[in-house]
Design a protein around this motif. Structure first.
Motif, PDB file in Angstrom:
ATOM      1  N   ILE A   1       0.922  -0.918   0.031  1.00  0.00           N
ATOM      2  CA  ILE A   1       0.012   0.068  -0.097  1.00  0.00           C
ATOM      3  C   ILE A   1       0.765   1.115  -0.050  1.00  0.00           C
ATOM      4  O   ILE A   1       1.819   1.382   0.878  1.00  0.00           O
ATOM      5  CB  ILE A   1      -0.966   0.096   1.181  1.00  0.00           C
ATOM      6  CG1 ILE A   1      -1.812  -1.205   1.125  1.00  0.00           C
ATOM      7  CG2 ILE A   1      -1.547   1.208   1.454  1.00  0.00           C
ATOM      8  CD1 ILE A   1      -2.872  -1.175   2.377  1.00  0.00           C
ATOM      9  N   ARG A   2       0.704   2.020  -0.859  1.00  0.00           N
ATOM     10  CA  ARG A   2       1.555   3.307  -1.029  1.00  0.00           C
ATOM     11  C   ARG A   2       0.505   4.520  -1.171  1.00  0.00           C
ATOM     12  O   ARG A   2      -0.432   4.252  -1.816  1.00  0.00           O
ATOM     13  CB  ARG A   2       2.490   3.302  -2.069  1.00  0.00           C
ATOM     14  CG  ARG A   2       1.826   3.473  -3.556  1.00  0.00           C
ATOM     15  CD  ARG A   2       2.880   3.397  -4.568  1.00  0.00           C
ATOM     16  NE  ARG A   2       2.210   3.808  -6.056  1.00  0.00           N
ATOM     17  CZ  ARG A   2       1.792   2.741  -6.758  1.00  0.00           C
ATOM     18  NH1 ARG A   2       1.684   1.706  -6.428  1.00  0.00           N
ATOM     19  NH2 ARG A   2       1.433   3.109  -7.947  1.00  0.00           N
ATOM     20  N   GLY A   3       0.897   5.625  -0.405  1.00  0.00           N
ATOM     21  CA  GLY A   3       0.249   6.849  -0.327  1.00  0.00           C
ATOM     22  C   GLY A   3       0.785   7.822  -1.361  1.00  0.00           C
ATOM     23  O   GLY A   3       2.079   7.509  -1.903  1.00  0.00           O
TER      24      GLY A   3
ATOM     25  N   TYR B   1     -10.003   1.481   5.411  1.00  0.00           N
ATOM     26  CA  TYR B   1      -9.542   1.487   6.825  1.00  0.00           C
ATOM     27  C   TYR B   1      -8.091   1.990   6.749  1.00  0.00           C
ATOM     28  O   TYR B   1      -7.790   2.996   7.660  1.00  0.00           O
ATOM     29  CB  TYR B   1      -9.582   0.164   7.378  1.00  0.00           C
ATOM     30  CG  TYR B   1     -10.688  -0.327   7.824  1.00  0.00           C
ATOM     31  CD1 TYR B   1     -11.427   0.249   9.052  1.00  0.00           C
ATOM     32  CD2 TYR B   1     -11.570  -1.258   7.343  1.00  0.00           C
ATOM     33  CE1 TYR B   1     -12.741  -0.249   9.598  1.00  0.00           C
ATOM     34  CE2 TYR B   1     -12.875  -1.729   7.877  1.00  0.00           C
ATOM     35  CZ  TYR B   1     -13.475  -1.199   8.986  1.00  0.00           C
ATOM     36  OH  TYR B   1     -14.539  -1.431   9.404  1.00  0.00           O
ATOM     37  N   ALA B   2      -7.304   1.730   6.053  1.00  0.00           N
ATOM     38  CA  ALA B   2      -5.810   2.411   5.972  1.00  0.00           C
ATOM     39  C   ALA B   2      -6.004   3.792   5.432  1.00  0.00           C
ATOM     40  O   ALA B   2      -5.294   4.556   6.163  1.00  0.00           O
ATOM     41  CB  ALA B   2      -5.064   1.512   4.719  1.00  0.00           C
TER      42      ALA B   2
ATOM     43  N   ALA C   1      -4.764   6.918   8.167  1.00  0.00           N
ATOM     44  CA  ALA C   1      -3.770   7.962   7.867  1.00  0.00           C
ATOM     45  C   ALA C   1      -4.154   8.987   7.795  1.00  0.00           C
ATOM     46  O   ALA C   1      -3.418  10.004   8.464  1.00  0.00           O
ATOM     47  CB  ALA C   1      -3.242   7.596   6.427  1.00  0.00           C
ATOM     48  N   ALA C   2      -5.377   9.392   7.510  1.00  0.00           N
ATOM     49  CA  ALA C   2      -6.192  10.668   7.705  1.00  0.00           C
ATOM     50  C   ALA C   2      -6.233  11.227   8.974  1.00  0.00           C
ATOM     51  O   ALA C   2      -6.047  12.125   9.375  1.00  0.00           O
ATOM     52  CB  ALA C   2      -7.396  10.623   7.040  1.00  0.00           C
ATOM     53  N   TYR C   3      -6.557  10.237   9.785  1.00  0.00           N
ATOM     54  CA  TYR C   3      -6.402  10.806  11.389  1.00  0.00           C
ATOM     55  C   TYR C   3      -5.366  11.195  12.090  1.00  0.00           C
ATOM     56  O   TYR C   3      -5.127  12.165  12.649  1.00  0.00           O
ATOM     57  CB  TYR C   3      -7.048   9.292  12.082  1.00  0.00           C
ATOM     58  CG  TYR C   3      -7.484   9.863  13.642  1.00  0.00           C
ATOM     59  CD1 TYR C   3      -8.238  10.490  14.263  1.00  0.00           C
ATOM     60  CD2 TYR C   3      -6.365   9.156  14.755  1.00  0.00           C
ATOM     61  CE1 TYR C   3      -8.604  10.902  15.439  1.00  0.00           C
ATOM     62  CE2 TYR C   3      -6.665   9.569  16.045  1.00  0.00           C
ATOM     63  CZ  TYR C   3      -7.533  10.479  16.346  1.00  0.00           C
ATOM     64  OH  TYR C   3      -7.784  10.788  17.799  1.00  0.00           O
ATOM     65  N   GLU C   4      -4.118  10.328  11.576  1.00  0.00           N
ATOM     66  CA  GLU C   4      -2.885  10.753  11.927  1.00  0.00           C
ATOM     67  C   GLU C   4      -2.478  12.146  11.239  1.00  0.00           C
ATOM     68  O   GLU C   4      -1.703  12.837  11.814  1.00  0.00           O
ATOM     69  CB  GLU C   4      -1.754   9.776  11.435  1.00  0.00           C
ATOM     70  CG  GLU C   4      -1.963   8.293  12.087  1.00  0.00           C
ATOM     71  CD  GLU C   4      -1.801   8.395  13.445  1.00  0.00           C
ATOM     72  OE1 GLU C   4      -0.965   9.176  14.047  1.00  0.00           O
ATOM     73  OE2 GLU C   4      -2.732   7.603  14.375  1.00  0.00           O
ATOM     74  N   ARG C   5      -3.079  12.472  10.264  1.00  0.00           N
ATOM     75  CA  ARG C   5      -2.772  14.057   9.588  1.00  0.00           C
ATOM     76  C   ARG C   5      -3.711  14.897  10.465  1.00  0.00           C
ATOM     77  O   ARG C   5      -3.508  16.068   9.889  1.00  0.00           O
ATOM     78  CB  ARG C   5      -3.036  13.954   8.057  1.00  0.00           C
ATOM     79  CG  ARG C   5      -2.203  13.217   7.391  1.00  0.00           C
ATOM     80  CD  ARG C   5      -2.279  13.451   5.632  1.00  0.00           C
ATOM     81  NE  ARG C   5      -3.592  13.154   5.353  1.00  0.00           N
ATOM     82  CZ  ARG C   5      -4.098  11.978   4.830  1.00  0.00           C
ATOM     83  NH1 ARG C   5      -3.220  11.064   4.721  1.00  0.00           N
ATOM     84  NH2 ARG C   5      -5.320  12.061   4.355  1.00  0.00           N
TER      85      ARG C   5
END
Length: 341
Positions: free
Chosen positions: A180-182, A284-285, A289-293
């Protein structure tokens, strides 16, 4: 050395209004309205008595039945909007819009937009006070995740949901290594857009008649999303993820981060892997990641209640499409046609 041509005052006004307004509406910048195959062909700046910008009206033209009307430009999702100055009020907007009545015309359209958006309501109230009748038809109901509350309550994802996701990944891994890459609009590659387009073509949406509502398999929509990234501020708002199995892209997410809000513009998965829900795994991933931002809420758009509610989304605001018409007798004539869609 040739000097760059100066930007139009309207461009500065749109960008300033978007920057000074609520963060959730920060994407309503000049590049948002200028990109794509049908960019805004007219920008009007409604100004207060001191000549300060109050509202930026970027229009293209669309046909509604036999009529050609001005329509607020920009992508259909997450919504079409008009950036407003923080000091704009119903009264000041009414005065400013009244001064532009001949340039705006008798009929114009804005939508879809959130029925509960205070900025939108302020604009519509000002337009009514300036002489337009507003014909509002429902589009549907948005689903939204209150991610901050769920995470702080340690209820998202549920232990059962997390366990199920791990099982799904193990099943998918039988076809090869899962990665998985963003990406963002600032650093994405042509290969990223190609991968999303490939997933869309293999998804159930891409297999609909005429290709469905795809964002990157559709060349015109792809040009739009690529075009807005000419603006570094908009480029930084774009966030997404791509899941691959071995070298095959099988799922993607794509959206905008605006202050505490993440707008889910699109997500999809390869139908060949539907049995193990790679789209759900990647969402979910993406939300983690959005929450961490610093994202607190997920605007997930319309429809598909089942799987959205299963991931914690709940029905939220209504979306509406609005036709603004003057005089009243013309609004009365057009209302039945407009409400029938």
């Amino acid at each position: 050395m040739t000097e760059a041509a100066p930007a139009y005052p309207e461009t500065f006004a749109l960008d300033t209004l978007a920057q000074e307004g609520p963060a959730e509406r920060g994407f309503l910048r000049s590049a948002w309205f200028a990109a794509g195959d049908t960019p805004a062909d007219r920008v009007l700046i409604a100004r207060d008595n001191e000549d300060a910008p109050l509202a930026g009206l970027a229009f293209d033209h669309r046909r509604i039945g036999p009529l050609s009307v001005k329509q607020v430009a920009g992508s259909y999702w997450p919504f079409r909007g008009i950036p407003l100055a923080p000091q704009a009020s119903r009264e000041s907007l009414a005065r400013a819009l009244r001064a532009l009545r001949s340039e705006i015309g008798r009929i114009w359209r804005i939508g879809p937009l959130r029925a509960d958006d205070p900025e939108a309501r302020k604009l519509l109230d000002g337009a009514r006070a300036a002489g337009w009748r507003t014909l509002e038809r429902p589009v549907g109901q948005i689903f939204e995740i209150d991610l901050k509350t769920l995470k702080q309550g340690r209820t998202w994802p549920s232990s059962r949901g997390a366990q199920k996701n791990r099982w799904r990944v193990r099943q998918i891994e039988k076809d090869g290594p899962v990665t998985i890459r963003g990406f963002t609009g600032s650093d994405w590659l042509t290969e990223d857009r190609d991968a999303i387009a490939e997933i869309e073509r293999r998804s159930w949406v891409g297999q609909l008649a005429q290709g469905g509502d795809t964002k990157f398999a559709d060349p015109a929509m792809r040009r739009y999303w690529e075009g807005i990234c000419a603006d570094p501020d908009l480029a930084r708002m774009i966030h997404g993820m791509i899941m691959t199995v071995a070298d095959r892209p099988i799922a993607f997410t794509f959206g905008l981060d605006c202050g505490p809000m993440r707008y889910c513009i699109a997500n999809g998965y390869d139908q060949a892997f539907a049995k193990f829900s790679p789209g759900r795994v990647l969402l979910y991933a993406d939300f983690e990641a959005a929450y961490e931002r610093g994202i607190e809420r997920i605007d997930w758009g319309l429809g598909d209640a089942g799987y959205k509610e299963g991931m914690g989304a709940r029905p939220d605001a209504e979306m509406i499409d609005v036709l603004l018409v003057r005089p009243a007798i013309l609004a009365a004539l057009l209302s039945p046609l407009w409400m029938r869609g």
